[in-house]
Scaffold this motif. Structure first.
Motif, mmCIF file in Angstrom:
data_model
loop_
_atom_site.group_PDB
_atom_site.id
_atom_site.type_symbol
_atom_site.label_atom_id
_atom_site.label_comp_id
_atom_site.label_asym_id
_atom_site.label_seq_id
_atom_site.Cartn_x
_atom_site.Cartn_y
_atom_site.Cartn_z
ATOM 1 N N THR A 6 44.996 30.846 38.801
ATOM 2 C CA THR A 6 45.373 31.923 39.715
ATOM 3 C C THR A 6 45.452 33.261 38.992
ATOM 4 O OG1 THR A 6 46.629 30.377 41.092
ATOM 5 C CG2 THR A 6 47.134 32.722 41.326
ATOM 6 N N VAL A 7 46.067 33.263 37.816
ATOM 7 C CA VAL A 7 46.193 34.498 37.040
ATOM 8 C C VAL A 7 44.814 35.047 36.679
ATOM 9 C CG1 VAL A 7 46.947 35.459 34.835
ATOM 10 C CG2 VAL A 7 48.488 33.987 36.138
ATOM 11 N N SER A 42 38.092 30.240 35.563
ATOM 12 C CA SER A 42 38.911 29.659 36.619
ATOM 13 C C SER A 42 38.190 28.533 37.351
ATOM 14 C CB SER A 42 39.322 30.759 37.611
ATOM 15 O OG SER A 42 40.119 30.271 38.636
ATOM 16 N N SER A 69 42.029 34.647 38.178
ATOM 17 C CA SER A 69 41.250 35.100 39.336
ATOM 18 C C SER A 69 41.560 36.547 39.722
ATOM 19 C CB SER A 69 41.509 34.191 40.536
ATOM 20 O OG SER A 69 42.849 34.293 40.984
ATOM 21 N N ALA A 70 42.635 37.117 39.173
ATOM 22 C CA ALA A 70 42.962 38.526 39.453
ATOM 23 C C ALA A 70 41.888 39.474 38.925
ATOM 24 C CB ALA A 70 44.319 38.879 38.844
ATOM 25 N N GLY A 94 35.573 35.123 36.345
ATOM 26 C CA GLY A 94 36.175 34.383 37.440
ATOM 27 C C GLY A 94 35.631 32.974 37.535
ATOM 28 N N LEU A 99 38.963 36.370 45.277
ATOM 29 C CA LEU A 99 40.364 36.348 44.881
ATOM 30 C C LEU A 99 41.186 35.512 45.861
ATOM 31 C CD1 LEU A 99 42.799 37.275 43.223
ATOM 32 C CD2 LEU A 99 42.833 39.374 44.602
ATOM 33 N N TYR A 128 39.001 39.709 39.815
ATOM 34 C CA TYR A 128 38.165 40.190 40.919
ATOM 35 C C TYR A 128 38.634 41.537 41.462
ATOM 36 C CZ TYR A 128 35.939 35.594 40.975
ATOM 37 O OH TYR A 128 35.242 34.466 40.630
ATOM 38 N N LEU A 129 39.884 41.879 41.254
ATOM 39 C CA LEU A 129 40.370 43.186 41.690
ATOM 40 C C LEU A 129 39.650 44.319 40.951
ATOM 41 C CD1 LEU A 129 44.218 42.480 41.899
ATOM 42 C CD2 LEU A 129 42.620 42.779 43.816
ATOM 43 N N CYS A 170 40.406 31.687 45.546
ATOM 44 C CA CYS A 170 40.954 31.055 44.343
ATOM 45 C C CYS A 170 42.469 30.873 44.455
ATOM 46 C CB CYS A 170 40.615 31.891 43.111
ATOM 47 S SG CYS A 170 38.892 31.790 42.590
ATOM 48 N N VAL A 171 43.153 31.889 44.940
ATOM 49 C CA VAL A 171 44.604 31.773 45.123
ATOM 50 C C VAL A 171 44.919 30.646 46.100
ATOM 51 C CG1 VAL A 171 46.652 32.940 46.000
ATOM 52 C CG2 VAL A 171 45.056 34.185 44.536
ATOM 53 N N CYS A 206 34.297 40.216 46.059
ATOM 54 C CA CYS A 206 35.425 40.187 45.118
ATOM 55 C C CYS A 206 36.740 39.863 45.829
ATOM 56 C CB CYS A 206 35.546 41.538 44.407
ATOM 57 S SG CYS A 206 34.302 41.826 43.133
#
Length: 514
Positions: A488-489, A342, A491-492, A338, A402, A494-495, A405-406, A398
Motif C-alpha cells: 500500500t505504501v 507492489s 503504491s503511493a 508500482g 492507486l 502513482y500520485l 492497489c489500496v 495513475c
C-alpha cells in the motif's frame, strides 16, 4: 481491423502484418520470460538456499533469505532490462530494427533457459541479468518498428495489442504451471522412457518443476529465424541510413552504457544485507543513480552533438530530445515501481494466503487474473488515450492504479473469490500503462533516435523501479512481516505520476516526428 494501405511502394500490407506478428510474438514470449521468476522464484530459491544448511538454520531464516534474494534478483533483472533497452536501442538505430530485434530475442531466450541449470542463487541472478538485456531491448525495438511501419490511424489499437501480448505470455506461465502439477508423473515416466536418468528427471521436475519451466523459456529462440526471414526493415530507418545519420552512432559511446550499468548495480549492492549502514546506503545510492543517468544518456548525447555539427539537427531540437528522455523516464519509473515494488509481489503473497486457506494453485490463479485484467487494461488504455488525449489518460490511470492497489491490500486478508476480483482490477489498472507507453513514447522522438530514446525512457524507469523495489523487503520487515502495508505504501508512487504527466507535451492527433 483491415490491413492498411502502404504509404510507400516498398511497404506492403504483408510486410506490415509480418512486422506486427513478429513484434506481438516477441512481446508474448517476453511476458512469458518475465512471468517465470515471480512464479518459480520462491521454490527455486528455497531449494538452492536450503542446500547444505545445518540443523541450526530454521525455516524462518530460510524464508528471510528467500525474500531478500527475491528482491535482489528482481532488482538485477530491472537493471539488466534498463541496460538492454539502451544497448539494443542503440543497436537498432545503428544497424536496423529487425537485425537488432533478432539478437535481443535470442539473448533473452537462451539465458532464461540456462536458469534451469543453476546450482546457486547468485547464478540465477547473473543469468536473469543477461536474459533481461534482451527483454529490455526487444520492447524498444518492436515498438519502434511497428510504429514506423503502420500508419497513424492504427497505432492506438496496435499499442494496446503490444501491452496485451506481453500479458498473454505472463498468463501462459500460470496456465503451464497449473497444467504441470497434474502432468509431472507423466513427464517423469516419459522422460525416463527416452533414456534420461531417474536422478536427472527427479532434479528437473522437483519443487513444482521450476527447472523445467525455466528451460522451456529457451523456446522463443526459434522466433529469430522467422524475424530474419519474413519481417521487413523499417523504411523510415532505411531513409535515415541513406542520409548517413545512422553512421553517427559510435561504438565507443557504449562505455557510457557500461558505466550506467555499474552505477545501477552499485545501488543494488548497497541495499543487500551485506551493507547495513544507512548513511553509506543513501550516499552510494545518490552516486549510483547519477552515474546510471549520465551513463545511459551518454550515447544519445554524443550522437546529438555529432548531428548538430553535421547540420542534421538543431541545438533546440537536441535540448528538446534530452528533456523528453528525462520526462519519459519519470513516467515509466512511476509505472514500473508500482508494478515491481507492489503488484508483482502479489503472487508471492497469494502463496502465503493460499496455505492458510488450503487453496490449490493460489499463486497461479493470482497470476492468471492479474494477466486477464492486464490484457483488458492495456487495450482500453491505448484506445482511451486516442479518444481523450495522452495526458488526461495517463493521469486517470495513475489515480485508478492507486485506488485499486489500496483496495487489494486493505480490503483482503484471505484468499477468496473477492481477493481474485481485486487482483484482476489491480492488474488491469496498473498494467494499463503498458498499453499507453507504446503509443506515447514513439511520439516524443524523431526516427533517428526513436529506438534509443524510447528505450532509455522505458528502461531507465526500470532502474528507478529497482531502487524502489529493493525497499519492498525492507518495508515488509518494518511492518512486522506485513506485506499488504508495504504494498500500500509503495503504491503511493502513482500520485507523482498523476502530477508529472502535465509537464509533458500533448501529442494526440499529431504524426510521428521525422
Amino acid at each position: 481491423m483491415t490491413a492498411p494501405q502502404a504509404s510507400k511502394p516498398q511497404e506492403s500490407a504483408t510486410g506490415q502484418w509480418m512486422a506486427l506478428l513478429a513484434a506481438l510474438l516477441g512481446w508474448l514470449f517476453d511476458g512469458f520470460e518475465i512471468g517465470l521468476f515471480p512464479l518459480t522464484g520462491k521454490p527455486a530459491l528455497k531449494e538452492l538456499l536450503s542446500r547444505g544448511t545445518g540443523p541450526d538454520v530454521t525455516d524462518a531464516i530460510i524464508k528471510g533469505q528467500v525474500d531478500a534474494w527475491f528482491g535482489v534478483i528482481i532488482a538485477v533483472f530491472l537493471v539488466g532490462a534498463a541496460t538492454g533497452g539502451v544497448l539494443f536501442g542503440w543497436l537498432g538505430d545503428r544497424i536496423g530494427r529487425v537485425r537488432a530485434m533478432s539478437l535481443s530475442i535470442m539473448a533473452y531466450a537462451i539465458f532464461t533457459g540456462m536458469c534451469g541449470f543453476a546450482a546457486e542463487a547468485w547464478q540465477i541472478a547473473g543469468l536473469r541479468f543477461l536474459a533481461s538485456l534482451g527483454m529490455g531491448g526487444e520492447w524498444s525495438l518492436g515498438v519502434a518498428l511497428v510504429n514506423e511501419i503502420w500508419p497513424g490511424k492504427s497505432r492506438a489499437f496496435i499499442a494496446g495489442l503490444i501491452g496485451a501480448a506481453a500479458n498473454v505470455g505472463f498468463m501462459l506461465v500460470a496456465l503451464l504451471s497449473m497444467g504441470m502439477q497434474t502432468m509431472l508423473k507423466d513427464l517423469n515416466s516419459g522422460m525416463q522412457a527416452i533414456g534420461l536418468s531417474p536422478e536427472f528427471v527427479e532434479r528437473l521436475l522437483s519443487n513444482n518443476g521450476w527447472r523445467f519451466l525455466m528451460i522451456s523459456g529457451a523456446l522463443p529462440a526459434i522466433l529469430t529465424f522467422f524475424v530474419r526471414i519474413c519481417v521487413p526493415e523499417s523504411h523510415k530507418w532505411e531513409e535515415e541510413k541513406a542520409k548517413g545519420t545512422t553512421s553517427m552512432w559510435s561504438n565507443v559511446d557504449l562505455f557510457g552504457v557500461l558505466a550506467g550499468c555499474l552505477g545501477a548495480m552499485l545501488v543494488i549492492f548497497v541495499w543487500t544485507p551485506n551493507v547495513q549502514n544507512l548513511a553509506v546506503r543513501l550516499v552510494a545510492s545518490a552516486a549510483g543513480l547519477t552515474i546510471a543517468l549520465f551513463g545511459y544518456l551518454y550515447p544519445v548525447k554524443m550522437y546529438l552533438s555529432r548531428a548538430i555539427v553535421g547540420g542534421s539537427i538543431s541545438r533546440e531540437q537536441s535540448s528538446a530530445i534530452n528533456r523528453r528522455m528525462l520526462f519519459g523516464a519519470g513516467l515509466a519509473g512511476v509505472a514500473l515501481l508500482g508494478t515491481w515494488g507492489s503488484v508483482q509481489w502479489a503472487p508471492k503473497w497469494a502463496g502465503d494466503l493460499g496455505k492458510v486457506a488450503d487453496a490449490k494453485f493460489a499463486v497461479e490463479w493470482t497470476q492468471f487474473w492479474l494477466s486477464i485484467g492486464a490484457i483488458v487494461g492495456t487495450i482500453v488504455a491505448a484506445v482511451a488515450a486516442d479518444r481523450f488525449g495522452r495526458r488526461a489518460t495517463y493521469c486517470g490511470i495513475c489515480i485508478l492504479s492507486l485506488l485499486s492497489c489500496v483496495a487489494l491490500y486493505q480490503l483482503n486478508d484471505a484468499y477468496s473469490n473477492k481477493y481474485l476480483f481485486f487482483v484482476c482490477f489491480a492488474g488491469g489498472s496498473t498494467a494499463a500503462m503498458y498499453g499507453f507507453f507504446p503509443l506515447y513514447f514513439p511520439e516524443l522522438f524523431p526516427t533517428a533516435v526513436r529506438a534509443t530514446g524510447q528505450g532509455f525512457c522505458f528502461n531507465f524507469g526500470r532502474v528507478l523501479a529497482a531502487v524502489g523495489g529493493l525497499q519492498t523487503a525492507t518495508l515488509i520487515k518494518a511492518f512486522g512481516d506485513n506485506f499488504p502495508k508495504a504494498g500500500t505504501v509503495l503504491s503511493a508512487i502513482y500520485l507523482i505520476g498523476a502530477v508529472l504527466i502535465w509537464f509533458g507535451p500533448e501529442t494526440k492527433g499529431k504524426p510521428l516526428p521525422e
